[in-house]
Design an enzyme around this catalytic site. Structure first.
Site, PDB file in Angstrom:
ATOM      1  CG  PHE A 127     -41.298 -38.715-112.146  1.00  0.00           C
ATOM      2  CD1 PHE A 127     -40.901 -40.028-111.670  1.00  0.00           C
ATOM      3  CD2 PHE A 127     -41.605 -37.741-110.797  1.00  0.00           C
ATOM      4  CE1 PHE A 127     -39.851 -40.093-110.448  1.00  0.00           C
ATOM      5  CE2 PHE A 127     -40.669 -38.374-109.419  1.00  0.00           C
ATOM      6  CZ  PHE A 127     -39.977 -39.429-109.823  1.00  0.00           C
ATOM      7  CG  ASP A 216     -47.648 -34.570-110.636  1.00  0.00           C
ATOM      8  OD1 ASP A 216     -47.332 -33.222-110.100  1.00  0.00           O
ATOM      9  OD2 ASP A 216     -46.740 -35.332-109.928  1.00  0.00           O
ATOM     10  CE  LYS A 245     -39.184 -31.845-107.527  1.00  0.00           C
ATOM     11  NZ  LYS A 245     -40.118 -33.337-108.544  1.00  0.00           N
TER      12      LYS A 245
END
Ligand SMILES: *Cc1c(COP(=O)(O)O)cnc(C)c1O
Length: 392
Positions: A127, A216, A245
């Site tokens: 993702f 990532d 995040k």
């Protein structure tokens, strides 16, 4: 409830009004937060030092523009490079944007060496975000369906399969980079069998072919797995790393961090962002990193994460239907043998905030500040819910 929001989320029937530490309140009740706004609120809610840093900064300057020097941005870039061993940072506002920057950087890196149609290797079940390029890089058809034509230039291989990457190298001369999550978050808390060896092998292949290794770390980064960044569990360093995040504790911020030759690829005019790296967001980022350091939250994430796994395993021993409990610090997955999405709602009713991903995996991303008492409370509430669900 307003009728004026697009229906992009299936929202749980609750509206929170305040938070403190690992706890959230709606108008009536107190909830234990084991999700942290999906790995964002690492410091929990309303951390006094963070609140103070944000309030002070808002009173001085919220935004100017990247056409001027920004002291807070420079300080955060310095700090990020200090703790990561990387060289340069581009600031943006989210994880998908950090990955967009990485993808653009890799393509430009290719063009600079005469590759007109550069390709990037990406993984199954990955993702990377919801923009067109990042959903195209994402290994989940549900995220892509309806948005074709997808952005091209991605070659997909199975996760945790070094041989598959070697095979691509044999047949695809236009590859310029590998983009991979050290632990797949949305994909189901997938931890490579030998996580260190996986990244080290990818590093070796990238070096042999002059590709960029791009991690990532949007979910794994900023102390989540017990080190500042997940790659620090290994002996390697990436060329590019994307963050978001947990970096701003809820103030939107993303970062594309690069080292060595990759740090020199972007030059004047090649990339930009109006909000990216503004004084407020970078002050929040800097406060976040300083508080993580002052409060020893790297060690805490590792200790509490392992404790939760061990105690969940003990509490769920002999429970039919539990496949595994796995964790990398405070990224915790409990895999069941059946779809368990409904647990999110029953947990909410039991005043516990969790998430289910990849259909069958209960995902916990507790605040980095969680203590042993709170962890015990989490294990107790969750194991009871899982037992009840599996015995239905
Ligand atoms: C959440 C996430 C993203 C996307 O971040 P946004 O801020 O929602 O754009 C990208 N990659 C990973 C690994 C993520 O967990």
């Amino acid at each position: 409830m307003s009728d004026h929001l697009m229906n992009t989320y299936m929202r749980q029937p609750v509206t929170f009004t305040k938070g403190e530490g690992v706890w959230l309140w709606d108008h009536h009740e107190k909830y234990l937060d084991a999700l942290s706004g999906v790995a964002v609120n690492g410091l929990g809610h309303a951390h006094p030092k963070l609140v103070d840093a944000i309030a002070k900064q808002a009173g001085k300057l919220i935004h100017v523009s990247n056409i001027y020097h920004i002291a807070e941005q420079e300080a955060l870039a310095d700090k990020l490079c200090e703790v990561s061993g990387m060289d340069k940072v581009f600031f943006c506002n989210s994880g998908c944007e950090a990955n967009e920057a990485a993808i653009k950087l890799a393509r430009l890196y290719g063009h600079n060496k005469g590759i007109q149609s550069p390709e990037i290797i990406v993984m199954d079940q990955s993702f990377h975000g919801r923009t067109l390029a990042t959903l195209s890089a994402t290994g989940n058809r549900k995220v892509q369906a309806g948005f074709e034509p997808l952005v091209g230039g991605f070659i997909r291989v199975p996760y945790d399969d070094v041989e598959a990457v070697r095979q691509v190298a044999l047949h695809h001369p236009n590859v310029v980079a590998v983009l991979v999550e050290p632990v797949q978050g949305e994909g189901g808390i997938n931890i490579p069998k030998d996580a260190g060896a996986y990244l080290e092998n990818l590093r070796q292949i990238c070096d042999a072919h002059d590709w960029l290794l791009m991690l990532d770390e949007v979910q794994t980064g900023v102390a989540r797995t017990g080190t500042w960044f997940a790659f620090q569990h290994t002996s390697i360093k990436p060329d590019v790393m994307s963050l978001a995040k947990g970096l701003g504790s809820g103030v939107p911020i993303g970062a594309c961090v690069a080292a060595g030759k990759a740090a020199e690829v972007f030059t004047y005019g090649k990339h930009g962002s109006t909000f990216g790296g503004n004084p407020l967001a970078t002050a929040a980022g800097l406060a976040t990193l300083n508080i993580i350091e002052e409060e020893g939250l790297l060690a805490n994430a590792e200790k509490i994460g392992d404790l939760i796994r061990e105690n969940l395993l003990a509490a769920l021993k002999n429970t039919q239907g539990v496949v595994t409990v796995r964790n990398a610090g405070l990224m915790i997955g409990i895999e069941l043998d059946r779809p368990c999405g409904e647990l999110v709602k029953t947990a909410l009713e039991a005043r516990l905030l969790i998430n289910v991903t990849a259909d069958t995996v209960v995902r916990l991303l507790p605040p980095l500040i969680m203590n042993e008492t709170e962890a015990a409370e989490l294990v107790q509430r969750l194991s009871a819910l899982i037992k009840a669900f599996l015995s239905k």
